[in-house]
Design a protein around this motif. Structure first.
Motif, PDB file in Angstrom:
ATOM      1  N   GLY A 121     -10.829  17.761  14.337  1.00  0.00           N
ATOM      2  CA  GLY A 121     -11.246  18.845  15.225  1.00  0.00           C
ATOM      3  C   GLY A 121     -11.039  18.522  16.690  1.00  0.00           C
ATOM      4  N   ASN A 122     -11.280  17.262  17.075  1.00  0.00           N
ATOM      5  CA  ASN A 122     -11.109  16.871  18.468  1.00  0.00           C
ATOM      6  C   ASN A 122      -9.645  16.935  18.874  1.00  0.00           C
ATOM      7  N   TYR A 123      -8.756  16.481  17.988  1.00  0.00           N
ATOM      8  CA  TYR A 123      -7.315  16.548  18.253  1.00  0.00           C
ATOM      9  C   TYR A 123      -6.878  18.009  18.402  1.00  0.00           C
ATOM     10  N   GLU A 124      -7.417  18.859  17.553  1.00  0.00           N
ATOM     11  CA  GLU A 124      -7.098  20.285  17.622  1.00  0.00           C
ATOM     12  C   GLU A 124      -7.587  20.888  18.929  1.00  0.00           C
ATOM     13  N   GLU A 125      -8.788  20.512  19.350  1.00  0.00           N
ATOM     14  CA  GLU A 125      -9.293  21.012  20.620  1.00  0.00           C
ATOM     15  C   GLU A 125      -8.411  20.559  21.785  1.00  0.00           C
ATOM     16  N   LEU A 126      -8.042  19.280  21.786  1.00  0.00           N
ATOM     17  CA  LEU A 126      -7.226  18.743  22.874  1.00  0.00           C
ATOM     18  C   LEU A 126      -5.913  19.493  23.024  1.00  0.00           C
ATOM     19  N   TRP A 127      -5.234  19.735  21.905  1.00  0.00           N
ATOM     20  CA  TRP A 127      -3.877  20.257  21.978  1.00  0.00           C
ATOM     21  C   TRP A 127      -3.788  21.785  21.908  1.00  0.00           C
ATOM     22  N   LEU A 128      -4.664  22.434  21.158  1.00  0.00           N
ATOM     23  CA  LEU A 128      -4.539  23.884  20.987  1.00  0.00           C
ATOM     24  C   LEU A 128      -5.465  24.680  21.894  1.00  0.00           C
ATOM     25  N   LEU A 129      -6.616  24.137  22.232  1.00  0.00           N
ATOM     26  CA  LEU A 129      -7.509  24.857  23.146  1.00  0.00           C
ATOM     27  C   LEU A 129      -7.271  24.433  24.588  1.00  0.00           C
ATOM     28  N   ARG A 130      -7.443  23.159  24.881  1.00  0.00           N
ATOM     29  CA  ARG A 130      -7.226  22.707  26.262  1.00  0.00           C
ATOM     30  C   ARG A 130      -5.761  22.783  26.648  1.00  0.00           C
ATOM     31  N   GLU A 141     -17.400  14.660  26.214  1.00  0.00           N
ATOM     32  CA  GLU A 141     -18.090  13.376  26.083  1.00  0.00           C
ATOM     33  C   GLU A 141     -17.752  12.656  24.777  1.00  0.00           C
ATOM     34  N   ILE A 142     -17.175  13.375  23.788  1.00  0.00           N
ATOM     35  CA  ILE A 142     -16.854  12.719  22.512  1.00  0.00           C
ATOM     36  C   ILE A 142     -15.385  12.305  22.425  1.00  0.00           C
ATOM     37  N   ASP A 143     -14.605  12.613  23.453  1.00  0.00           N
ATOM     38  CA  ASP A 143     -13.166  12.302  23.380  1.00  0.00           C
ATOM     39  C   ASP A 143     -12.925  10.829  23.077  1.00  0.00           C
ATOM     40  N   GLY A 144     -13.668   9.953  23.747  1.00  0.00           N
ATOM     41  CA  GLY A 144     -13.464   8.522  23.544  1.00  0.00           C
ATOM     42  C   GLY A 144     -13.830   8.071  22.139  1.00  0.00           C
ATOM     43  N   HIS A 189     -10.757   2.752  19.655  1.00  0.00           N
ATOM     44  CA  HIS A 189     -11.663   2.029  18.760  1.00  0.00           C
ATOM     45  C   HIS A 189     -10.971   1.745  17.430  1.00  0.00           C
ATOM     46  N   PRO A 190     -10.765   0.469  17.067  1.00  0.00           N
ATOM     47  CA  PRO A 190     -10.186   0.146  15.764  1.00  0.00           C
ATOM     48  C   PRO A 190     -11.053   0.690  14.625  1.00  0.00           C
ATOM     49  N   ARG A 191     -10.434   0.877  13.459  1.00  0.00           N
ATOM     50  CA  ARG A 191     -11.168   1.467  12.336  1.00  0.00           C
ATOM     51  C   ARG A 191     -12.398   0.662  11.953  1.00  0.00           C
ATOM     52  N   ALA A 192     -12.291  -0.648  12.010  1.00  0.00           N
ATOM     53  CA  ALA A 192     -13.413  -1.488  11.590  1.00  0.00           C
ATOM     54  C   ALA A 192     -14.649  -1.275  12.457  1.00  0.00           C
ATOM     55  N   GLU A 193     -14.461  -0.828  13.706  1.00  0.00           N
ATOM     56  CA  GLU A 193     -15.584  -0.661  14.633  1.00  0.00           C
ATOM     57  C   GLU A 193     -16.203   0.739  14.577  1.00  0.00           C
ATOM     58  N   ARG A 194     -15.547   1.684  13.951  1.00  0.00           N
ATOM     59  CA  ARG A 194     -15.964   3.081  14.074  1.00  0.00           C
ATOM     60  C   ARG A 194     -17.338   3.383  13.482  1.00  0.00           C
ATOM     61  N   PRO A 195     -17.780   2.702  12.408  1.00  0.00           N
ATOM     62  CA  PRO A 195     -19.132   3.001  11.903  1.00  0.00           C
ATOM     63  C   PRO A 195     -20.237   2.683  12.904  1.00  0.00           C
ATOM     64  N   SER A 196     -19.991   1.786  13.849  1.00  0.00           N
ATOM     65  CA  SER A 196     -21.022   1.414  14.826  1.00  0.00           C
ATOM     66  C   SER A 196     -21.076   2.368  16.013  1.00  0.00           C
ATOM     67  N   LEU A 197     -20.159   3.326  16.083  1.00  0.00           N
ATOM     68  CA  LEU A 197     -20.132   4.276  17.195  1.00  0.00           C
ATOM     69  C   LEU A 197     -21.141   5.392  16.962  1.00  0.00           C
ATOM     70  N   PRO A 198     -21.596   6.060  18.034  1.00  0.00           N
ATOM     71  CA  PRO A 198     -22.508   7.203  17.872  1.00  0.00           C
ATOM     72  C   PRO A 198     -21.747   8.459  17.439  1.00  0.00           C
ATOM     73  N   LEU A 199     -21.241   8.426  16.211  1.00  0.00           N
ATOM     74  CA  LEU A 199     -20.419   9.513  15.694  1.00  0.00           C
ATOM     75  C   LEU A 199     -21.261  10.756  15.432  1.00  0.00           C
TER      76      LEU A 199
END
Length: 446
Positions: free
Chosen positions: A62-71, A82-85, A92-102
């Motif tokens: 969804g974020n990729y879609e927002e970046l390219w089709l809406l913005r 605020e969630i782009d990063g 963020h490597p895949r191994a680190e993603r569970p520790s992010l505030p997803l």
């Protein structure tokens, strides 16, 4: 609907109708692999450090879609900057993603639904300007649809790595009326052919531009290597003989401890495999999958052959010597259902001889679908390559660290693969749906 072959096939309204339909089909597939198949706790869990939690993939789509089709295409103000990063695949490597505030599952579903509603609302006012490469032919929309299908294939790989009960329905293999016999390999004559594309409206930058490549004569296998053939390599001691392996491959073999394709086990004198939570005998006639480049290369050497170069693979797949032109697909210019094992028709490769109607002009079969096929080539740009629309899609991966795979797999959607499409990965990767076929130079004994 089938993918557009050229912008001339559709007027703007018809192309918008195609895009809306394909956006919807991709989202239905994404939900079928996530919220329709798994509890929220499974969506947030990480099944392997090689893969993201399912909920990351869902919100990233969804974020990729927002970046390219809406913005981008529609010029709409950011919804959740605020969630782009969090959903930047390079930050963020895949191994680190569970520790992010997803975003939790409910919020991720709400976010991507709002993005999609705004995309569909804005589509009517967007103009496909031929002078703007981002919107010409609906390119940016095709890019987003293909991106979602690529993540769906990634999520299928995550499903394969999951432990526990099956979460996906397992359609039976499609019946096949007959399986043609004949030679195991075909000769591809020496000479130039048109590699890549310059006129496919939804092709990526690394597929461009079309250019002539002169290829010496060679033989290539009619079919991908089967489980039965690969089993013969194992049982002949192929994993224990250093001469079949490159130095890097032998180091991988020793450090990894692997002695068979991923998900295979040996029990009571027979090979079994785990496939999406089900344990079953390894089907001998299917194309072998879940092998890394080092394993494919070692098998080819053991068989007295080698992996084809990327150019050899593409010539066998696309070149029609009768008219001196490269086809979009092995069988022709238009995608036709039933000619290839694509789009999650089943959760497995097909058997040798299946999909004979999808053969190339040279009679080489199953070049599209079934398994991604390792080639001997490193990933690089073609002569005249220009990065578009962002370097992180292709250019940052150019170099000897990555090997090229071609042809798509059973998990690849038809919109996300064509004869010119290029994939790449590290030579150690096995969780992907990868297999291979062999080649040899003309004049060399098989």
């Amino acid at each position: 609907m089938s993918p557009p072959g050229s912008t001339a096939e559709y007027d703007e309204e018809a192309l918008k109708e195609l895009i809306a339909g394909e956006l919807g089909a991709a989202r239905n597939r994404s939900f079928g692999l996530t919220t329709d198949a798994l509890a929220d706790a499974d969506l947030t869990a990480q099944v392997s450090p090689l893969m993201s939690p399912f909920v990351w993939d869902l919100a990233h789509i969804g974020n990729y879609e927002e970046l390219w089709l809406l913005r981008g295409a529609a010029g709409i103000e950011p919804m959740r900057p605020e969630i782009d990063g969090l959903y930047d695949a390079f930050e963020h490597p895949r191994a680190e993603r569970p520790s992010l505030p997803l975003l939790p599952p409910d919020e991720a579903r709400s976010y991507i639904a709002t993005v999609r509603a705004k995309v569909l609302d804005s589509l009517s006012s967007v103009r496909f300007d031929p002078g703007n490469p981002l919107t010409s032919g609906g390119f940016v929309y095709g890019m987003v649809v293909q991106h979602e299908h690529m993540h769906d294939e990634t999520m299928l790989a995550t499903h394969q790595l999951r432990k526990g009960a099956p979460a996906l329905l397992d359609p039976p293999p499609e019946p096949v009326a007959s399986r043609p016999s004949g030679a195991d390999e075909v000769l591809i004559e020496a000479g130039p052919f048109q590699m890549g594309t310059s006129d496919d409206p939804w092709a990526y930058d690394n597929e461009r531009p079309v250019h002539l490549v002169d290829v010496p004569a060679y033989y290539i296998d009619v079919e991908p290597v089967t489980n039965a053939a690969y089993t013969a390599f194992i049982e002949a001691g192929g994993y224990d003989e250093p001469r079949w392996w490159t130095p890097a491959g032998w180091e991988w073999r020793n450090s990894s401890g692997k002695r068979a394709p991923a998900f295979w086990t040996r029990e009571d004198g027979r090979w079994l495999r785990r496939r999406f939570g089900r344990t079953e005998p390894v089907p001998p006639g299917e194309a072998v999958q879940h092998v890394c480049w080092y394993e494919a290369d070692a098998y080819a050497r053991w068989a007295g052959k080698r992996l084809p170069t990327e150019a050899e693979w593409e010539k066998a797949a696309r070149w029609d010597p009768a008219v001196q032109h490269s086809r979009r697909y092995p069988w022709g210019e238009v995608y036709e259902e039933g000619r290839a094992n694509l789009g999650q028709r089943s959760l497995r490769p097909s058997e040798a001889g299946d999909y004979a109607s999808g053969a190339s002009a040279y009679g080489v079969r199953r070049l599209i679908g079934d398994v991604w096929e390792w080639t001997s080539s490193d990933f690089h740009g073609y002569p005249g390559f220009r990065s578009f629309p962002y370097k992180e899609y292709s250019e940052v991966f150019f170099g000897p660290e990555y090997k090229v795979l071609r042809g798509g797999s059973w998990a690849t959607h038809p919109l996300a693969v064509r004869g010119s499409f290029r994939n790449w990965d590290y030579p150690i990767r096995r969780q992907i749906f990868s297999g291979f076929r062999c080649a040899r130079s003309a004049g060399e004994a098989a």
